[in-house]
Write a protein that holds these residues in place. Structure first.
Motif, PDB file in Angstrom:
ATOM      1  N   PHE A 190      -5.770  -9.635 -14.585  1.00 32.83           N
ATOM      2  CA  PHE A 190      -5.787 -10.078 -12.995  1.00 32.83           C
ATOM      3  C   PHE A 190      -4.550 -11.083 -12.737  1.00 32.83           C
ATOM      4  N   PHE A 191      -4.294 -12.011 -13.445  1.00 35.55           N
ATOM      5  CA  PHE A 191      -3.280 -12.807 -13.049  1.00 35.55           C
ATOM      6  C   PHE A 191      -1.962 -12.311 -13.387  1.00 35.55           C
ATOM      7  N   VAL A 192      -1.874 -11.438 -14.379  1.00 41.17           N
ATOM      8  CA  VAL A 192      -0.466 -10.999 -14.815  1.00 41.17           C
ATOM      9  C   VAL A 192      -0.175  -9.984 -13.557  1.00 41.17           C
ATOM     10  N   LEU A 193      -1.109  -9.461 -13.188  1.00 41.91           N
ATOM     11  CA  LEU A 193      -0.906  -8.345 -11.938  1.00 41.91           C
ATOM     12  C   LEU A 193      -0.320  -9.310 -10.810  1.00 41.91           C
ATOM     13  N   GLN A 194      -1.120 -10.320 -10.654  1.00 40.57           N
ATOM     14  CA  GLN A 194      -0.760 -11.133  -9.255  1.00 40.57           C
ATOM     15  C   GLN A 194       0.654 -11.507  -9.223  1.00 40.57           C
ATOM     16  N   ARG A 195       1.255 -11.830 -10.686  1.00 38.54           N
ATOM     17  CA  ARG A 195       2.402 -12.485 -10.822  1.00 38.54           C
ATOM     18  C   ARG A 195       3.480 -11.437 -10.866  1.00 38.54           C
ATOM     19  N   ARG A 196       3.149 -10.338 -11.518  1.00 37.90           N
ATOM     20  CA  ARG A 196       4.393  -9.166 -12.013  1.00 37.90           C
ATOM     21  C   ARG A 196       4.244  -7.908 -11.073  1.00 37.90           C
ATOM     22  N   LEU A 197       3.189  -7.552 -10.621  1.00 38.22           N
ATOM     23  CA  LEU A 197       3.337  -6.329  -9.884  1.00 38.22           C
ATOM     24  C   LEU A 197       3.702  -6.546  -8.570  1.00 38.22           C
ATOM     25  N   HIS A 198       4.602  -5.897  -8.062  1.00 38.95           N
ATOM     26  CA  HIS A 198       5.037  -5.756  -6.705  1.00 38.95           C
ATOM     27  C   HIS A 198       5.297  -4.413  -6.267  1.00 38.95           C
ATOM     28  N   LEU A 199       4.498  -3.684  -5.197  1.00 40.92           N
ATOM     29  CA  LEU A 199       4.751  -2.578  -4.940  1.00 40.92           C
ATOM     30  C   LEU A 199       4.789  -2.406  -3.433  1.00 40.92           C
ATOM     31  N   PRO A 200       5.098  -1.300  -2.952  1.00 42.55           N
ATOM     32  CA  PRO A 200       5.013  -0.975  -1.477  1.00 42.55           C
ATOM     33  C   PRO A 200       3.547  -0.962  -0.827  1.00 42.55           C
ATOM     34  N   VAL A 201       3.451  -2.049   0.362  1.00 41.31           N
ATOM     35  CA  VAL A 201       2.082  -1.797   0.913  1.00 41.31           C
ATOM     36  C   VAL A 201       2.223  -0.658   1.986  1.00 41.31           C
ATOM     37  N   VAL A 202       1.206   0.248   1.901  1.00 46.82           N
ATOM     38  CA  VAL A 202       1.224   1.522   2.677  1.00 46.82           C
ATOM     39  C   VAL A 202      -0.196   1.174   3.771  1.00 46.82           C
ATOM     40  N   LYS A 203       0.122   1.190   4.885  1.00 45.37           N
ATOM     41  CA  LYS A 203      -1.143   0.861   5.967  1.00 45.37           C
ATOM     42  C   LYS A 203      -1.316   2.176   6.601  1.00 45.37           C
ATOM     43  N   LYS A 204      -2.639   2.551   6.961  1.00 43.79           N
ATOM     44  CA  LYS A 204      -3.002   4.069   7.526  1.00 43.79           C
ATOM     45  C   LYS A 204      -4.426   4.058   7.862  1.00 43.79           C
ATOM     46  N   ASP A 205      -4.675   4.731   9.028  1.00 44.76           N
ATOM     47  CA  ASP A 205      -6.172   4.818   9.265  1.00 44.76           C
ATOM     48  C   ASP A 205      -6.860   5.352   8.211  1.00 44.76           C
ATOM     49  N   VAL A 206      -7.988   4.582   7.878  1.00 45.07           N
ATOM     50  CA  VAL A 206      -8.817   5.096   6.770  1.00 45.07           C
ATOM     51  C   VAL A 206     -10.029   5.908   7.034  1.00 45.07           C
ATOM     52  N   GLN A 207     -10.023   6.886   6.190  1.00 46.48           N
ATOM     53  CA  GLN A 207     -11.382   7.902   6.246  1.00 46.48           C
ATOM     54  C   GLN A 207     -11.714   8.335   5.057  1.00 46.48           C
ATOM     55  N   ILE A 208     -12.522   7.686   4.372  1.00 43.76           N
ATOM     56  CA  ILE A 208     -13.100   7.868   3.088  1.00 43.76           C
ATOM     57  C   ILE A 208     -14.060   8.727   2.824  1.00 43.76           C
ATOM     58  N   ASP A 209     -14.115   9.558   2.067  1.00 47.04           N
ATOM     59  CA  ASP A 209     -15.252  10.795   2.143  1.00 47.04           C
ATOM     60  C   ASP A 209     -16.411  10.322   1.213  1.00 47.04           C
ATOM     61  N   TYR A 210     -16.912   9.431   1.685  1.00 46.01           N
ATOM     62  CA  TYR A 210     -18.371   8.893   0.786  1.00 46.01           C
ATOM     63  C   TYR A 210     -19.317   9.980   0.650  1.00 46.01           C
ATOM     64  N   LEU A 211     -19.629  10.845   1.739  1.00 46.38           N
ATOM     65  CA  LEU A 211     -20.741  11.853   1.408  1.00 46.38           C
ATOM     66  C   LEU A 211     -20.262  12.871   0.482  1.00 46.38           C
ATOM     67  N   GLY A 212     -19.003  13.267   0.648  1.00 43.59           N
ATOM     68  CA  GLY A 212     -18.658  14.013  -0.529  1.00 43.59           C
ATOM     69  C   GLY A 212     -18.929  13.394  -1.809  1.00 43.59           C
ATOM     70  N   ALA A 213     -18.411  12.557  -2.185  1.00 44.16           N
ATOM     71  CA  ALA A 213     -18.471  11.912  -3.577  1.00 44.16           C
ATOM     72  C   ALA A 213     -20.156  11.670  -4.132  1.00 44.16           C
ATOM     73  N   THR A 214     -20.666  11.291  -2.868  1.00 44.62           N
ATOM     74  CA  THR A 214     -22.303  11.066  -3.155  1.00 44.62           C
ATOM     75  C   THR A 214     -22.834  12.408  -3.436  1.00 44.62           C
ATOM     76  N   LEU A 215     -22.560  13.529  -2.807  1.00 44.61           N
ATOM     77  CA  LEU A 215     -22.996  14.851  -2.905  1.00 44.61           C
ATOM     78  C   LEU A 215     -22.761  15.193  -4.388  1.00 44.61           C
ATOM     79  N   ILE A 216     -21.385  15.027  -4.732  1.00 49.91           N
ATOM     80  CA  ILE A 216     -20.796  15.773  -6.103  1.00 49.91           C
ATOM     81  C   ILE A 216     -21.567  14.889  -7.217  1.00 49.91           C
ATOM     82  N   VAL A 217     -21.688  13.574  -7.096  1.00 48.08           N
ATOM     83  CA  VAL A 217     -22.232  12.836  -8.250  1.00 48.08           C
ATOM     84  C   VAL A 217     -23.788  12.964  -8.219  1.00 48.08           C
TER      85      VAL A 217
END
Length: 539
Positions: A190-217
């Motif tokens: 957790f702390f190594v990632l906080q200090r060492r990992l720097h990646l582009p932040v991508v922001k976009k409208d979120v539409q997560i398919d919870y229904l599909g995941a629930t039905l599959i599992v």
């Protein structure tokens, strides 16, 4: 509609040193994910005995984590296309840690399985996100080089996990200590990632398919409950069986409909499977999942219940399997990175896996341990050359925008194959042991050997006896039964490995590209010229 932040396809590539610095925390996270399954493997027989569990409980301690991981891996992958990857990896580490504490303090099999579900939610994130983050930093051509590092960490966790788990189980900490082992690594990651990992932040409208995941599992879970409990809790041909099977098929059909017609951003985008490489590699990955989890889960039970080993000794035997995996994953990753060609390694690896599983199918309670170790090494070498490289093949043929969904889909179907494999093979092993003990026990009773208390010459498919408390003739009977049944389930796994090999043979090889995306995205100026997209802001 909100605008997506620009991509980084035109951004200067990271240097090897920069990648390694960022990779340090990811490898720690990967170590945590792998350790969660390997460290508990050798503890399972002791756990089931202490909590008065059954063979079905033994199976579901593993399957619960796999199902939770399977259900959430595509969701984590989709979130990686939308949100801060670093924050997601850290969230997965926190969820994993909470599940570990619940499992460690569990007073019963039910609570333990619940804790393993929570662990699986976190492991699903770590499994999907580590691959996605690496893919966002380096090109497919260079990715083989870093896949070798992942393979090395995978091997280290797989080697040290059973050893650590065995030592902890045999120590005053007992099996509960196995669930605390990963916590220091999770905190460090957790702390190594906080200090060492720097990646582009991508922001976009979120539409997560919870229904599909629930039905599959949900659909898969209904079928796995049927396979696990039929013959013990209810008859194979019964109303309960019919309801579970029909219900599972209907729910899975509904999941396919939702993914194809309803979901705006499906958890498993079916359009990706129009690409032959993606479709065949995903099928192969699912079949590899059956083979991989069969080897890791039931070999530990074989060594302890059939060969009379302690958890620590069973952990030492796993070195043979992981030694082969370690060598093949590192060697194949480096050569693939240098040459750009990957198919030959998939073919060779899956061929070795078929041979190794077929050889493991010959083992019983009397097979030489040297021979068993050699068979494990062959199987490990085959799995090491195929698992990571199947993901690499899919990433190479996928656009950067779909990278998270494509990578997580491969992991999804590998976990799904593992869930099905562990459940089906566990049920098969349980019934075979029951049949052999029932037949052999009746013969012992006829010869005047008194049965253990409560056995009356029989054996329930759901029970796992404490072999150390059994009279010698009955202990020998159980050891032989578990030995031959374990060999049989490896033979059953062989056709799945063959199907994976055939799938890979039909993949058309495309040399690994040297760019992050197939075609760097550009934006048009007012005069019609194009300029590179600027870098997105970083965490």
């Amino acid at each position: 509609m909100s605008q997506q932040s620009p991509t980084t396809s035109a951004e200067a590539p990271m240097t090897h040193r920069e990648v390694l610095v960022a990779l340090s925390g990811l490898l720690l996270a990967m170590f945590v994910a792998m350790l969660s399954s390997t460290v508990v493997t050798n503890a399972l027989p002791r756990i089931v005995t202490d909590l008065d569990g059954t063979q079905s409980g033994y199976t579901w301690v593993v399957v619960a984590t796999l199902l939770a991981m399977t259900a959430t891996t595509p969701i984590w992958g989709k979130l990686a296309d939308l949100f801060s990857k670093k924050l997601l990896v850290q969230s997965a580490l926190v969820i994993y840690s909470i599940g570990s504490v619940i499992a460690a303090l569990a007073p019963s099999m039910g609570v333990l399985i619940g804790g393993r579900v929570v662990q699986g939610l976190g492991v699903g994130g770590l499994t999907a996100l580590v691959q996605v983050v690496i893919a966002s930093m380096v090109s497919p051509r260079e990715r083989g080089r870093y896949s070798g590092y992942i393979g090395a960490v995978f091997a280290t966790a797989t080697v040290s996990g059973p050893l650590i788990g065995g030592l902890v189980v045999d120590s005053p900490l007992g099996w509960r200590g196995c669930f605390f082992v990963g916590l220091p690594f999770a905190v460090a990651a957790f702390f190594v990632l906080q200090r060492r990992l720097h990646l582009p932040v991508v922001k976009k409208d979120v539409q997560i398919d919870y229904l599909g995941a629930t039905l599959i599992v949900g659909g898969v879970s209904l079928l796995l409950v049927w396979v696990s409990l039929a013959g013990a809790s209810f008859d194979w041909i019964s109303t309960t069986s019919a309801l579970l099977v029909v219900g599972g098929v209907v729910v899975i059909a509904a999941a396919i409909y939702v993914e194809a017609r309803v979901a705006t951003e499906p958890v498993v985008p079916l359009r990706l499977f129009r690409d032959r490489t993606v479709a065949l590699a995903t099928l192969a990955s699912a079949m590899v999942g059956v083979s991989m989890f069969a080897a890791t889960v039931y070999l530990s039970q074989y060594f302890q219940l059939s060969r009379g080993m302690s958890p620590t000794e069973a952990g030492l035997m796993s070195v043979a399997l992981v030694g082969g995996l370690l060598v093949s994953s590192i060697v194949s990753g480096r050569i693939i990175s240098r040459t750009g060609y990957w198919k030959r390694w998939l073919v060779a690896g899956l061929s070795a896996a078929v041979v190794g599983l077929a050889l493991l199918g010959t083992i019983d309670a009397d097979t030489s341990l040297v021979a068993v170790g050699a068979f494990m090494a062959i199987t490990g070498a085959g799995l090491g050359a195929s698992m990571q490289n199947l993901v690499l093949a899919v990433q190479n043929s996928t656009r950067q925008a779909d990278l998270g969904a494509a990578s997580s889909s491969v992991a999804f179907f590998r976990s799904l194959g593992g869930s099905i494999g562990v459940s089906v093979l566990g049920a098969l092993l349980s019934h075979q042991v029951a049949d052999q003990v029932r037949t052999g026990g009746a013969a012992l009773v006829r010869d005047g050997v008194a049965p253990p208390a409560g056995q009356a010459g029989g054996h329930q498919t759901s029970s796992i006896p404490d072999l150390s408390a059994l009279p010698a003739p009955w202990r020998d009977l159980y050891e032989n039964a578990f030995g031959s049944a374990t060999g049989h389930i490896f033979l059953v796994a062989v056709p799945f490995a063959i199907l994976a090999l055939v799938s890979v043979l039909f993949i058309r090889e495309v040399p690994l590209r040297t760019t992050l995306d197939a075609a760097p995205e550009k934006v048009a100026e007012g005069n019609g010229s194009t300029v590179p997209v600027p870098a997105a802001p970083r965490d």
